[in-house]
Design a protein around this motif. Structure first.
Motif: not given
Ligand SMILES: [Zn+2]
Ligand SMILES: [Zn+2]
Length: 198
Positions: A56, A13, A135
């Motif tokens: 995603h 991602t 992330c």
């Protein structure tokens, strides 16, 4: 290096996120010889942002607006800086700031048949905070493993796309886009031949 599935997904991602940036948004100390292909912003409007979230499988996105678009682009440029970081300490500072600003709430989960793993984004987090938290922690995992140098930019002329080198000997130099994939295969073939002593 063993990477849990959710970390791997978050890495995919963040790489895709960084690669939606038009070349003008590369950090000033980023690559000068290789540039992200095309001038268009992959997150040009809210529709593109919905697309990205769907691509995603990001859950609980809710209704997105201009504010989300600006915030995600902002997070994106910070992640680009992490990929351009010259050393682990610089990357750590950037990741710490991003994750702290997102306000994480670690939660164990086993959704969709996956084994136990941790989600970091807070319940009801905005899309930008969700991305910054999950992330950011995936990048933290790479740094903790002593693998910051695996966060790379493609060396193919005119490319410069971000990627995470998960090869065993950290030898990957090109991204897996259609144009660079071929170089990648040639390089992998040569490496195999070298290892085989050919
Ligand atoms: Zn998950
Ligand atoms: Zn490339």
């Amino acid at each position: 290096m063993l990477i849990p599935h959710d970390t791997r997904i978050a890495l995919d991602t963040v790489v895709d996120l960084v690669n939606t940036a038009p070349e003008g948004e590369l950090p000033p100390d980023g690559p000068t010889d290789g540039l992200v292909d095309g001038l268009e912003d992959g997150l040009a409007d809210i529709a593109a942002l919905y697309d990205f979230a769907e691509r995603h499988h990001i859950s609980g996105v809710g209704t997105l607006g201009e504010k989300d678009l600006g915030a995600v682009r902002d997070v994106r440029s910070h992640f680009a800086e992490v990929f351009a970081a010259p050393d682990a300490r610089t990357a750590v500072d950037l990741v710490n700031r991003l994750v702290a600003a997102a306000g994480t709430t670690p939660q164990l989960t086993d959704h969709d048949g996956y084994d136990w793993h941790v989600h970091y984004f807070a319940p009801d987090a905005s899309l930008a905070d969700h991305l910054a938290a999950d992330c950011g922690m995936a990048l933290a995992f790479i740094i903790v493993a002593g693998e910051q140098e695996r966060l790379r930019r493609c060396e193919a002329p005119g490319c410069g796309r971000a990627f995470v080198d998960l090869s065993r000997n950290r030898s990957r130099r090109y991204c897996s886009s259609r144009t660079c994939g071929n170089r990648l295969h040639v390089a992998a073939y040569r490496a195999r031949r070298r290892e085989a002593g050919a």
